[in-house]
Design a protein around this motif. Sequence first.
Motif, PDB file in Angstrom:
ATOM      1  N   MET A 117       0.821  -1.221   0.000  1.00  0.00           N
ATOM      2  CA  MET A 117       0.000   0.000   0.000  1.00  0.00           C
ATOM      3  C   MET A 117       0.853   1.268   0.000  1.00  0.00           C
ATOM      4  SD  MET A 117      -3.045   1.205   2.561  1.00  0.00           S
ATOM      5  CE  MET A 117      -2.064   2.076   3.750  1.00  0.00           C
ATOM      6  N   SER A 163     -10.442  -4.565   0.011  1.00  0.00           N
ATOM      7  CA  SER A 163     -10.549  -3.513   1.027  1.00  0.00           C
ATOM      8  C   SER A 163     -11.748  -2.621   0.731  1.00  0.00           C
ATOM      9  CB  SER A 163      -9.287  -2.648   1.006  1.00  0.00           C
ATOM     10  OG  SER A 163      -9.469  -1.492   1.796  1.00  0.00           O
ATOM     11  N   ALA A 165     -11.350   0.254   0.617  1.00  0.00           N
ATOM     12  CA  ALA A 165     -10.704   1.254  -0.234  1.00  0.00           C
ATOM     13  C   ALA A 165     -11.116   1.108  -1.702  1.00  0.00           C
ATOM     14  CB  ALA A 165      -9.180   1.145  -0.104  1.00  0.00           C
ATOM     15  N   TYR A 188      -3.384   2.268  -4.999  1.00  0.00           N
ATOM     16  CA  TYR A 188      -3.814   1.199  -4.082  1.00  0.00           C
ATOM     17  C   TYR A 188      -5.307   0.919  -4.266  1.00  0.00           C
ATOM     18  CZ  TYR A 188      -4.883  -1.255   0.300  1.00  0.00           C
ATOM     19  OH  TYR A 188      -5.330  -2.178   1.224  1.00  0.00           O
ATOM     20  N   THR A 220     -10.018  -2.096   9.445  1.00  0.00           N
ATOM     21  CA  THR A 220      -8.787  -1.296   9.528  1.00  0.00           C
ATOM     22  C   THR A 220      -7.920  -1.927  10.609  1.00  0.00           C
ATOM     23  OG1 THR A 220     -10.072   0.638   8.890  1.00  0.00           O
ATOM     24  CG2 THR A 220      -7.882   1.046   9.757  1.00  0.00           C
ATOM     25  N   LEU A 225       1.199  -2.721   6.886  1.00  0.00           N
ATOM     26  CA  LEU A 225       0.732  -2.259   5.572  1.00  0.00           C
ATOM     27  C   LEU A 225       1.053  -0.791   5.329  1.00  0.00           C
ATOM     28  CD1 LEU A 225      -0.924  -3.381   3.111  1.00  0.00           C
ATOM     29  CD2 LEU A 225      -2.907  -2.255   4.114  1.00  0.00           C
ATOM     30  N   MET A 232       0.055   7.885   7.153  1.00  0.00           N
ATOM     31  CA  MET A 232      -0.771   6.754   7.572  1.00  0.00           C
ATOM     32  C   MET A 232      -0.199   6.101   8.834  1.00  0.00           C
ATOM     33  SD  MET A 232      -3.457   6.400   5.867  1.00  0.00           S
ATOM     34  CE  MET A 232      -4.146   4.860   5.454  1.00  0.00           C
ATOM     35  N   MET A 235      -1.242   8.240  11.657  1.00  0.00           N
ATOM     36  CA  MET A 235      -2.681   8.075  11.916  1.00  0.00           C
ATOM     37  C   MET A 235      -2.947   6.765  12.639  1.00  0.00           C
ATOM     38  SD  MET A 235      -4.849   9.999   9.067  1.00  0.00           S
ATOM     39  CE  MET A 235      -6.101   8.936   8.910  1.00  0.00           C
ATOM     40  N   PHE A 236      -2.265   5.720  12.193  1.00  0.00           N
ATOM     41  CA  PHE A 236      -2.454   4.413  12.833  1.00  0.00           C
ATOM     42  C   PHE A 236      -2.005   4.457  14.293  1.00  0.00           C
ATOM     43  CE2 PHE A 236      -3.272   0.591   9.913  1.00  0.00           C
ATOM     44  CZ  PHE A 236      -4.174   1.310   9.154  1.00  0.00           C
ATOM     45  N   PHE A 239      -4.646   6.614  16.248  1.00  0.00           N
ATOM     46  CA  PHE A 239      -5.977   5.989  16.352  1.00  0.00           C
ATOM     47  C   PHE A 239      -5.901   4.501  16.707  1.00  0.00           C
ATOM     48  CE2 PHE A 239      -6.924   9.624  13.473  1.00  0.00           C
ATOM     49  CZ  PHE A 239      -7.899  10.246  14.249  1.00  0.00           C
ATOM     50  N   PHE A 242      -8.727   2.400  17.934  1.00  0.00           N
ATOM     51  CA  PHE A 242      -9.873   2.126  17.053  1.00  0.00           C
ATOM     52  C   PHE A 242      -9.590   0.990  16.063  1.00  0.00           C
ATOM     53  CE2 PHE A 242     -10.352   6.635  18.176  1.00  0.00           C
ATOM     54  CZ  PHE A 242     -11.667   6.659  18.613  1.00  0.00           C
ATOM     55  N   LEU A 243      -8.350   0.572  16.000  1.00  0.00           N
ATOM     56  CA  LEU A 243      -7.971  -0.388  14.960  1.00  0.00           C
ATOM     57  C   LEU A 243      -8.100  -1.831  15.442  1.00  0.00           C
ATOM     58  CD1 LEU A 243      -4.758   1.273  13.471  1.00  0.00           C
ATOM     59  CD2 LEU A 243      -7.149   1.731  12.968  1.00  0.00           C
TER      60      LEU A 243
HETATM   61  C1  LIG Z   1      -9.431   8.946  10.712  1.00  0.00           C
HETATM   62  C2  LIG Z   1     -10.099   7.890  11.547  1.00  0.00           C
HETATM   63  C3  LIG Z   1      -9.754   6.574  11.461  1.00  0.00           C
HETATM   64  C4  LIG Z   1      -8.693   6.168  10.537  1.00  0.00           C
HETATM   65  C5  LIG Z   1      -8.871   5.426   9.423  1.00  0.00           C
HETATM   66  C6  LIG Z   1      -7.805   4.940   8.594  1.00  0.00           C
HETATM   67  C7  LIG Z   1      -6.443   5.467   8.779  1.00  0.00           C
HETATM   68  C8  LIG Z   1      -8.078   3.995   7.684  1.00  0.00           C
HETATM   69  C9  LIG Z   1      -7.128   3.276   6.882  1.00  0.00           C
HETATM   70  C10 LIG Z   1      -7.559   2.305   6.081  1.00  0.00           C
HETATM   71  C11 LIG Z   1      -6.694   1.438   5.308  1.00  0.00           C
HETATM   72  C12 LIG Z   1      -5.249   1.367   5.556  1.00  0.00           C
HETATM   73  C13 LIG Z   1      -7.260   0.661   4.374  1.00  0.00           C
HETATM   74  C14 LIG Z   1      -6.582  -0.297   3.613  1.00  0.00           C
HETATM   75  O1  LIG Z   1      -7.106  -0.922   2.724  1.00  0.00           O
HETATM   76  C15 LIG Z   1     -10.399   5.520  12.332  1.00  0.00           C
HETATM   77  C16 LIG Z   1      -9.320   4.619  12.882  1.00  0.00           C
HETATM   78  C17 LIG Z   1     -11.395   4.680  11.560  1.00  0.00           C
HETATM   79  C18 LIG Z   1     -11.119   6.136  13.531  1.00  0.00           C
HETATM   80  C19 LIG Z   1     -11.936   7.313  13.174  1.00  0.00           C
HETATM   81  C20 LIG Z   1     -11.110   8.388  12.516  1.00  0.00           C
END
Ligand SMILES: CC1=C(/C=C/C(C)=C/C=C/C(C)=C/C=O)C(C)(C)CCC1
Length: 304
Positions: A117, A163, A165, A188, A220, A225, A232, A235-236, A239, A242-243
Motif C-alpha cells: 500500500m 478492502s 478502499a 492502491y 482497519t 501495511l 498513515m 494516523m495508525f 488511532f 480504534f484499529l
Molecule cells: C481517521 C479515523 C480513522 C482512521 C482510518 C484509517 C487510517 C483507515 C485506513 C484504512 C486502510 C489502511 C485501508 C486499507 O485498505 C479511524 C481509525 C477509523 C477512527 C476514526 C477516525
Amino acid sequence: LILRLMSPHIRKYAAGGVCVSTARLDGKTALITGANTGIGKETALDLAARGARVILACRDVKKGEEAAAEIRSRVGGAQVEVRELDLADTYSIRAFAQRFLREVSHLHILINNAGVMMCPYMKTADGFEMHLGVNHLGHFLLTYLLIGVLKRSAPSRIVVVSSLAHYFGWIRFHDLHSQGSYNSGLAYCQSKLANVLFTRELARKLTGLDVTVNSVHPGTVMSDLVRHSTVMSLMFAVFSVFLKTPQEGAQTSTYCAVAEELHSITGKHFSDCAPASVAPQGRCDETARRLWDVSCDLLGIEWD
Ligand SMILES: CC1=C(/C=C/C(C)=C/C=C/C(C)=C/C=O)C(C)(C)CCC1
Ligand SMILES: NC(=O)C1=CN([C@@H]2O[C@H](COP(=O)(O)OP(=O)(O)OC[C@H]3O[C@@H](n4cnc5c(N)ncnc54)[C@H](OP(=O)(O)O)[C@@H]3O)[C@@H](O)[C@H]2O)C=CC1
C-alpha cells in the motif's frame, strides 16, 4: 483520561465480527500469500489450528520461517511450510506454482492476501505498476496457475483480500500503470477495486464447479501495511485504539475460508464475517470482463 476509560469499550466495538465456525480442516491444504506477518500470519495460524496443512507463500523465506516457528509454538502439531513467492515477479510466481504442483496434490483453500500500500512509484520485474502488479496481476497469475488443482480438489474456496478502499478506486484503462500521473493512494484503491472485479468475473467463470471465490474487507487493522506512508503510520499510531489487531483482522478471511453456511456462496464481498456492499464500479460486469481481458494480455495467458 476519557479515552483511557472508554478504551475497553472502544476496543470491543472496534474488534468487529468473529468467525464462530468450529469447522475442522483435517486432511485439507491451504495456501496463503503474504503469510509472514499481519493478517496473513493470523489467518495461517487459525487454519493450522483447525488441522489444515498450511503453506505460507512469502517473498522473504527467512521472515516466513520465523512466522512458521511462531505458529508452531502457538499451535501444537501445526503443519506449516514456507515456500518462496515474490508476486512482483512473474518468473517467481511460475517457479512457485511449478514446485507447488510437483509437491502438493490437493489445494482446498487459496487465500490471496499479500498486499502493498502507498509505496513510491515502483515497477515489478515485468514492468507493471507495483500496486496493480502485486495486489492484482500477481494474484491473477497465481490463481490461473493453480485453478486446475483447485478444481480437482473441489469443494474448494478462493478468498481474495480486498478492502473498503475499493470504493475510492476506478480502473484507469487509459493509464493502468499510472505512467501519466501517479498517486500512491489511488493506485492502491485501483488495485483493491481490481480484486473485487476479479472475484466477480472468476465466480462467473467457475459457476457449477464447486470452487467458490469471495472477496473480503478485513477492517482497519494495525499491521505493517502502512510502512510506506508516514502520514498513515502516524494516523495508525494516534488511532490505534480504534484499529483491529491482526488476529481480529483475520476473522473474515477465515470465515470465508471455512464457514459451513458459505459452501455454495460465490462472487460476494464480506466484512466483519457478514455480507458487505460493493461499490457501483465493483458491480459492473463489463468492467470486470474488460479488466480480465487486459490482465490476460499483460500476463500473456489465455484464460476463458
Ligand atoms: C481517521 C479515523 C480513522 C482512521 C482510518 C484509517 C487510517 C483507515 C485506513 C484504512 C486502510 C489502511 C485501508 C486499507 O485498505 C479511524 C481509525 C477509523 C477512527 C476514526 C477516525
Ligand atoms: N491493514 C489494513 O488496515 C487493511 C489491509 N487490507 C489488506 O489486507 C492484506 C494484508 O495486509 P496486512 O496484513 O494489513 O499488511 P502487512 O503489510 O502486514 O502484510 C502484507 C504481506 O504481503 C506481503 N507482500 C508484499 N509484497 C509482496 C510481494 N511482492 N510478494 C509476496 N508477498 C508480498 C508482505 O511481505 P513482507 O513482509 O516481506 O513485506 C506481507 O507478508 C492486504 O492485501 C491489504 O491490502 C485491506 C484493508 C485494510
